[in-house]
Write an enzyme that holds these catalytic residues in place. Structure first.
Site, PDB file in Angstrom:
ATOM      1  N   ASP A   1      42.059  47.057  37.085  1.00  0.00           N
ATOM      2  CA  ASP A   1      42.768  46.488  38.240  1.00  0.00           C
ATOM      3  C   ASP A   1      42.361  47.268  39.491  1.00  0.00           C
ATOM      4  OD1 ASP A   1      44.449  44.659  39.462  1.00  0.00           O
ATOM      5  OD2 ASP A   1      46.276  45.807  39.088  1.00  0.00           O
ATOM      6  N   GLU A   2      42.537  46.685  40.659  1.00  0.00           N
ATOM      7  CA  GLU A   2      42.234  47.327  41.956  1.00  0.00           C
ATOM      8  C   GLU A   2      40.811  47.886  41.963  1.00  0.00           C
ATOM      9  OE1 GLU A   2      44.372  47.150  44.398  1.00  0.00           O
ATOM     10  OE2 GLU A   2      46.412  47.320  43.622  1.00  0.00           O
TER      11      GLU A   2
ATOM     12  N   GLN B   1      38.269  47.289  43.621  1.00  0.00           N
ATOM     13  CA  GLN B   1      37.609  47.539  44.918  1.00  0.00           C
ATOM     14  C   GLN B   1      37.685  49.005  45.345  1.00  0.00           C
ATOM     15  OE1 GLN B   1      40.612  45.955  44.735  1.00  0.00           O
ATOM     16  NE2 GLN B   1      41.934  47.226  46.019  1.00  0.00           N
TER      17      GLN B   1
END
Ligand code: ADP
Length: 203
Positions: free
Chosen positions: A100-101, A103
């Protein structure tokens, strides 16, 4: 005749904040667990520690995850379970790896995702496609181009209720400026989902 294809591939889930990326990642991971597949979820650590944590959606659903500082931690964690990428004959890698996340992880996450997919893992990555300026975010364009499947989610614009594709950054209730630093110490910072028309940058 048995196909030599092992099923490893890359799935990317993108959209602005509040678009349900974490929810969708949790949904896919939960279904894999129901199918009795082995699953390992990671997310970037906010602080400097490598620890057990959870991926939680804004609506409160969660799954266990390991918080990592970068792609090297993910490789170390998978190797620590006996699944060295260079020696996939040993203990097997998980069937599914979720992040997740994504980036917030550096460019190193791209070769990691490709190595895992090539080794037969179903890799599910969720992250912001655009930053607060509505510019492509870090490693995301590269991952989007290389993925077998891409799902773009929208949130709801907090101004007009239209589908939102952007994350509006507010500082002290005002739209952020283009040149504002990405990390602000002690600032009154918040984010809202906005459509193309209602996303603003202060001059
Ligand atoms: P993301 O990971 O994309 O930030 P989450 O999965 O954490 O999104 O949260 C999505 C949930 O956020 C929605 O199901 C909804 O309950 C809630 N939510 C809050 N604000 C909004 C909004 N403006 N648009 C859509 N959903 C919102």
């Amino acid at each position: 005749l048995k196909s030599p294809y092992h099923g490893g591939h890359l799935e990317v889930i993108v959209g602005p904040m509040f678009s349900g990326k974490s929810e969708e990642l949790i949904r896919r991971v939960t279904r894999a667990v129901i199918a009795r597949q082995s699953v390992q979820v990671f997310k970037p650590a906010i602080d400097d520690r490598y620890h057990v944590s959870a991926v939680a959606s804004h609506a409160g659903r969660q799954v266990q995850a390991v918080a990592v500082r970068g792609a090297a931690d993910i490789r170390a964690h998978l190797a620590g379970e006996g699944a060295l990428l260079s020696d996939p004959g040993e203990t097997p890698l998980p069937d599914v790896v979720g992040i997740d996340e994504v980036q917030f992880l550096g460019e190193d996450v791209v070769p990691l995702a490709l190595d895992l997919a090539s080794a037969g893992v179903r890799v599910i990555l969720a992250g912001l496609d655009l930053d607060f300026r509505a510019e492509p975010f870090g490693c995301m364009p590269d991952l989007l181009a290389r993925a077998e499947s891409v799902e773009k989610l929208t949130a709801i614009c907090t101004v007009c209720g239209a589908p939102a594709t952007r994350s509006q950054r507010l500082i002290g209730g005002q739209p952020a400026r283009l040149g504002d630093p990405v990390l602000l110490v002690g600032a009154q910072e918040s984010y809202e989902a906005r459509c193309r028309v209602h996303h603003e940058l202060r001059r």
